[in-house]
Design a protein around this motif. Structure first.
Motif, PDB file in Angstrom:
ATOM      1  N   VAL A 179      -6.641 -24.073 -34.800  1.00 13.35           N
ATOM      2  CA  VAL A 179      -7.530 -25.229 -34.857  1.00 13.35           C
ATOM      3  C   VAL A 179      -7.073 -26.262 -33.830  1.00 13.35           C
ATOM      4  O   VAL A 179      -5.922 -26.679 -33.825  1.00 13.35           O
ATOM      5  CB  VAL A 179      -7.519 -25.857 -36.270  1.00 13.35           C
ATOM      6  CG1 VAL A 179      -8.368 -27.134 -36.289  1.00 13.35           C
ATOM      7  CG2 VAL A 179      -8.050 -24.866 -37.292  1.00 13.35           C
ATOM      8  N   GLU A 180      -7.985 -26.605 -32.947  1.00 13.17           N
ATOM      9  CA  GLU A 180      -7.645 -27.556 -31.893  1.00 13.17           C
ATOM     10  C   GLU A 180      -8.686 -28.658 -31.813  1.00 13.17           C
ATOM     11  O   GLU A 180      -9.857 -28.435 -32.088  1.00 13.17           O
ATOM     12  CB  GLU A 180      -7.597 -26.832 -30.540  1.00 13.17           C
ATOM     13  CG  GLU A 180      -6.387 -25.934 -30.378  1.00 13.17           C
ATOM     14  CD  GLU A 180      -6.503 -25.085 -29.124  1.00 13.17           C
ATOM     15  OE1 GLU A 180      -7.205 -25.492 -28.196  1.00 13.17           O
ATOM     16  OE2 GLU A 180      -5.887 -24.004 -29.102  1.00 13.17           O
ATOM     17  N   GLY A 181      -8.240 -29.844 -31.427  1.00 11.20           N
ATOM     18  CA  GLY A 181      -9.165 -30.961 -31.223  1.00 11.20           C
ATOM     19  C   GLY A 181      -9.824 -30.846 -29.859  1.00 11.20           C
ATOM     20  O   GLY A 181      -9.148 -30.737 -28.855  1.00 11.20           O
ATOM     21  N   ARG A 182     -11.143 -30.834 -29.863  1.00  8.48           N
ATOM     22  CA  ARG A 182     -11.889 -30.724 -28.609  1.00  8.48           C
ATOM     23  C   ARG A 182     -12.952 -31.816 -28.571  1.00  8.48           C
ATOM     24  O   ARG A 182     -13.520 -32.157 -29.592  1.00  8.48           O
ATOM     25  CB  ARG A 182     -12.576 -29.366 -28.511  1.00  8.48           C
ATOM     26  CG  ARG A 182     -11.625 -28.188 -28.595  1.00  8.48           C
ATOM     27  CD  ARG A 182     -12.448 -26.909 -28.712  1.00  8.48           C
ATOM     28  NE  ARG A 182     -11.623 -25.722 -28.588  1.00  8.48           N
ATOM     29  CZ  ARG A 182     -11.047 -25.115 -29.616  1.00  8.48           C
ATOM     30  NH1 ARG A 182     -11.184 -25.593 -30.831  1.00  8.48           N
ATOM     31  NH2 ARG A 182     -10.324 -24.032 -29.433  1.00  8.48           N
ATOM     32  N   PRO A 183     -13.240 -32.346 -27.386  1.00 11.92           N
ATOM     33  CA  PRO A 183     -14.288 -33.369 -27.279  1.00 11.92           C
ATOM     34  C   PRO A 183     -15.627 -32.809 -27.751  1.00 11.92           C
ATOM     35  O   PRO A 183     -15.938 -31.655 -27.492  1.00 11.92           O
ATOM     36  CB  PRO A 183     -14.342 -33.685 -25.780  1.00 11.92           C
ATOM     37  CG  PRO A 183     -13.054 -33.208 -25.215  1.00 11.92           C
ATOM     38  CD  PRO A 183     -12.617 -32.052 -26.086  1.00 11.92           C
ATOM     39  N   SER A 184     -16.378 -33.632 -28.430  1.00 17.74           N
ATOM     40  CA  SER A 184     -17.669 -33.230 -28.954  1.00 17.74           C
ATOM     41  C   SER A 184     -18.594 -32.724 -27.858  1.00 17.74           C
ATOM     42  O   SER A 184     -18.676 -33.309 -26.781  1.00 17.74           O
ATOM     43  CB  SER A 184     -18.316 -34.417 -29.657  1.00 17.74           C
ATOM     44  OG  SER A 184     -19.713 -34.284 -29.677  1.00 17.74           O
ATOM     45  N   TYR A 185     -19.332 -31.650 -28.139  1.00 16.26           N
ATOM     46  CA  TYR A 185     -20.279 -31.121 -27.165  1.00 16.26           C
ATOM     47  C   TYR A 185     -21.505 -31.996 -27.036  1.00 16.26           C
ATOM     48  O   TYR A 185     -22.306 -31.847 -26.125  1.00 16.26           O
ATOM     49  CB  TYR A 185     -20.691 -29.693 -27.542  1.00 16.26           C
ATOM     50  CG  TYR A 185     -19.555 -28.719 -27.386  1.00 16.26           C
ATOM     51  CD1 TYR A 185     -18.929 -28.589 -26.153  1.00 16.26           C
ATOM     52  CD2 TYR A 185     -19.105 -27.959 -28.450  1.00 16.26           C
ATOM     53  CE1 TYR A 185     -17.882 -27.704 -25.998  1.00 16.26           C
ATOM     54  CE2 TYR A 185     -18.059 -27.076 -28.301  1.00 16.26           C
ATOM     55  CZ  TYR A 185     -17.445 -26.950 -27.077  1.00 16.26           C
ATOM     56  OH  TYR A 185     -16.409 -26.090 -26.935  1.00 16.26           O
ATOM     57  N   ALA A 186     -21.684 -32.917 -27.979  1.00 14.05           N
ATOM     58  CA  ALA A 186     -22.830 -33.826 -27.916  1.00 14.05           C
ATOM     59  C   ALA A 186     -22.575 -34.934 -26.898  1.00 14.05           C
ATOM     60  O   ALA A 186     -23.448 -35.725 -26.588  1.00 14.05           O
ATOM     61  CB  ALA A 186     -23.107 -34.415 -29.287  1.00 14.05           C
ATOM     62  N   GLY A 187     -21.362 -34.988 -26.380  1.00 12.76           N
ATOM     63  CA  GLY A 187     -21.058 -35.957 -25.342  1.00 12.76           C
ATOM     64  C   GLY A 187     -20.718 -37.337 -25.867  1.00 12.76           C
ATOM     65  O   GLY A 187     -20.740 -38.310 -25.131  1.00 12.76           O
ATOM     66  N   THR A 188     -20.396 -37.431 -27.153  1.00  8.61           N
ATOM     67  CA  THR A 188     -20.081 -38.732 -27.739  1.00  8.61           C
ATOM     68  C   THR A 188     -18.619 -39.109 -27.540  1.00  8.61           C
ATOM     69  O   THR A 188     -18.222 -40.234 -27.766  1.00  8.61           O
ATOM     70  CB  THR A 188     -20.369 -38.728 -29.250  1.00  8.61           C
ATOM     71  OG1 THR A 188     -19.630 -37.685 -29.856  1.00  8.61           O
ATOM     72  CG2 THR A 188     -21.844 -38.533 -29.524  1.00  8.61           C
ATOM     73  N   GLY A 189     -17.816 -38.149 -27.096  1.00  4.24           N
ATOM     74  CA  GLY A 189     -16.408 -38.431 -26.886  1.00  4.24           C
ATOM     75  C   GLY A 189     -15.564 -38.276 -28.141  1.00  4.24           C
ATOM     76  O   GLY A 189     -14.354 -38.429 -28.112  1.00  4.24           O
TER      77      GLY A 189
END
Ligand SMILES: [Zn+2]
Length: 76
Positions: A19-29
Motif C-alpha cells: 500500500v502506497e500513497g499516490r497523488p489522486s488521479y482526479a488531479g486534486t493533489g
C-alpha cells in the motif's frame, strides 16, 4: 518512522502488493493510499473518465465517489 495505512479499497477485497500513497488521479493533489492492484483499477477508471468527459466538473450518473475514493470536484 513510516506510517502504515490500509488500502482505501480493501473492503472490495483483492488487494495485491504494497500500500502506497499516490497523488489522486482526479488531479486534486490529495494523497490516496492504495495497494498496487487497486491503484491500477483506479488509474484505468480515471483514464476512461477523462476520455469521456474531458472538461466536465459535473459527475456523470454512474460516478461513484465511494468506488473512486475521490470527490469529483474539489473546491479546495
Ligand atoms: Zn487494495
Amino acid at each position: 518512522m513510516e506510517e502504515q495505512r490500509p488500502c482505501l479499497n480493501k473492503a472490495e477485497k483483492g488487494c495485491e502488493g504494497p500500500v502506497e500513497g499516490r497523488p489522486s488521479y482526479a488531479g486534486t493533489g490529495t494523497l490516496i493510499w492504495r495497494c498496487t492492484a487497486h491503484d491500477n483499477k483506479a488509474y484505468e477508471a480515471a483514464q476512461e473518465t477523462r476520455t469521456r468527459y474531458p472538461d466536465s466538473s459535473t459527475p456523470p450518473g454512474w460516478f461513484d465517489p465511494a468506488a473512486a475514493g475521490e470527490r469529483w470536484d474539489d473546491e479546495y
